[in-house]
Design a protein around this motif. Structure first.
Motif, short mmCIF file in Angstrom:
data_model
loop_
_atom_site.label_atom_id
_atom_site.label_comp_id
_atom_site.label_asym_id
_atom_site.label_seq_id
_atom_site.Cartn_x
_atom_site.Cartn_y
_atom_site.Cartn_z
N ALA A 164 0.85 -1.13 -0.01
CA ALA A 164 0.08 0.00 -0.07
C ALA A 164 0.74 1.58 -0.01
CB ALA A 164 -0.82 0.11 1.22
N THR A 165 2.00 1.27 0.66
CA THR A 165 2.63 2.35 0.87
C THR A 165 3.50 2.62 -0.45
OG1 THR A 165 3.52 1.79 2.97
CG2 THR A 165 5.11 3.23 1.74
N ILE A 166 3.60 1.80 -1.43
CA ILE A 166 4.09 2.37 -2.89
C ILE A 166 3.08 2.47 -3.83
CG2 ILE A 166 6.44 1.37 -2.38
CD1 ILE A 166 5.94 -0.98 -4.25
N GLU A 221 19.82 -2.11 -0.82
CA GLU A 221 20.34 -1.08 -1.73
C GLU A 221 19.91 -1.33 -3.15
OE1 GLU A 221 24.59 -1.33 -0.97
OE2 GLU A 221 24.52 -0.48 1.19
N ASN A 222 19.82 -0.27 -3.66
CA ASN A 222 19.42 -0.14 -5.10
C ASN A 222 17.80 -0.32 -5.46
OD1 ASN A 222 22.07 0.21 -6.13
ND2 ASN A 222 22.45 -2.03 -6.10
N PHE A 223 17.07 -0.66 -4.29
CA PHE A 223 15.59 -0.66 -4.39
C PHE A 223 15.11 0.86 -4.65
CE2 PHE A 223 11.36 -0.37 -3.09
CZ PHE A 223 10.74 -1.23 -3.72
N VAL A 224 14.19 1.04 -5.44
CA VAL A 224 13.44 2.26 -5.76
C VAL A 224 12.08 2.03 -6.27
CG1 VAL A 224 14.73 2.60 -7.90
CG2 VAL A 224 13.82 4.81 -6.63
N HIS A 225 11.19 2.71 -5.89
CA HIS A 225 9.75 2.72 -6.54
C HIS A 225 9.55 4.38 -6.44
CE1 HIS A 225 5.88 2.19 -7.74
NE2 HIS A 225 5.34 3.20 -6.91
N ARG A 226 9.78 5.11 -7.68
CA ARG A 226 9.54 6.51 -7.84
C ARG A 226 10.38 7.22 -6.51
NH1 ARG A 226 4.13 7.37 -10.89
NH2 ARG A 226 4.38 9.48 -10.43
N THR A 227 9.58 7.94 -5.63
CA THR A 227 10.36 8.66 -4.66
C THR A 227 10.61 7.92 -3.27
OG1 THR A 227 8.45 9.47 -3.51
CG2 THR A 227 9.61 10.90 -5.35
N PHE A 228 10.18 6.56 -3.50
CA PHE A 228 10.55 5.83 -2.23
C PHE A 228 11.81 4.91 -2.72
CE2 PHE A 228 9.76 1.63 0.22
CZ PHE A 228 9.23 2.21 1.42
#
Length: 254
Positions: free
Chosen positions: A48-50, A89-96
């Motif tokens: 839900a957070t992302i 490290e290296n995880f990204v979803h938009r600004t998260f």
């Protein structure tokens, strides 16, 4: 459209969209991978957070999070050491990003070890009719542990007039008893009558076209207005209409 006609129209749409087929294209499919209560909670909360942006990307990145958590989210959250967080490290979803995900795992460990879990932290007081103060309390508890300022933006606060769309969606998943098998209804100490619709661009626009909402901004004041009108249609399960509003907006371009 009269109130009776509006209710009949929306009830029909709820039946259309509140069914297992909905899961196939929705982020709720991620917590549906699990059967243990705490796994469902944590998988649901992180997903839900992302949950903003394209749903395919949300589902892809939420699946990546579950993989990083070794598909045992509760066990990982409870038992991880600080060194284990390097794998994010290296995880990204938009600004998260990595920093945010590492913080979320740390804060969730704090919540489950010190505050009896998400269900307890988000419990509302007896005299309250919605989750406004409970969500504010979650944010306070979440950041009791050392954290970077940047991560605070990923937990909304209704006290600051945020509609808290993603947390309200998570609450719907956990609290709403759903015979169709979409929502989980595993938080038995919560009452679905207190839930608020996850208000976003799609549901907001449809609600305005149906005259369920007048306010132009999608904020907590708008959500309170929508709450009042949805409760007139169903006092016991008002948030079932999220399926109708979302379905009309996303699938039917209403």
């Amino acid at each position: 459209m009269t109130k009776k006609e509006l209710k009949a129209f929306l009830d029909e749409k709820v039946v259309l969209y509140n069914n297992p087929k909905f899961i196939e294209s929705d982020p709720i499919q991620i917590p549906h991978l699990f059967s243990k209560k705490e796994d469902i909670e944590i998988a649901g909360f992180l997903t839900a957070t992302i949950s903003w942006g394209k749903r395919k990307m949300i589902i892809k990145n939420a699946s990546k999070m579950m993989d990083l958590l070794e598909f045992s989210p509760y066990d990982f959250v409870i038992n991880h050491q600080k060194s284990d967080l390097k794998m994010f490290e290296n995880f990204v979803h938009r600004t998260f990003n990595t920093i945010d995900l590492q913080q979320f795992i740390t804060s969730l460990q704090h919540i489950y070890k010190k505050h009896q879990g998400l269900e307890n932290v988000l419990k509302i007081k007896n005299n309250e009719e919605n989750y406004k103060n409970a969500i504010h309390h979650l944010k306070q508890v979440f950041f009791e542990v050392p954290h970077q300022q940047r991560t605070q933006k990923h937990i909304s606060d209704p006290i600051k007039n945020s509609a808290a769309k993603r947390i309200n969606m998570f609450l719907r998943w956990m609290v709403r008893s759903d015979k169709a098998g979409v929502d989980f209804g595993i938080w038995k100490n919560h009452n679905p009558a207190h839930l608020s619709c996850p208000l976003d661009v799609h549901s907001g626009n449809v609600a305005r076209k149906l005259k369920l909402l007048q306010r132009k901004q999608n904020d907590w004041k708008a959500l309170s207005e929508l709450d009042i009108n949805l409760r007139k249609l169903d006092l016991i399960d008002p948030v079932k209409y999220d399926f109708a509003l979302f379905g009309l907006g996303v699938f039917e371009k209403f």
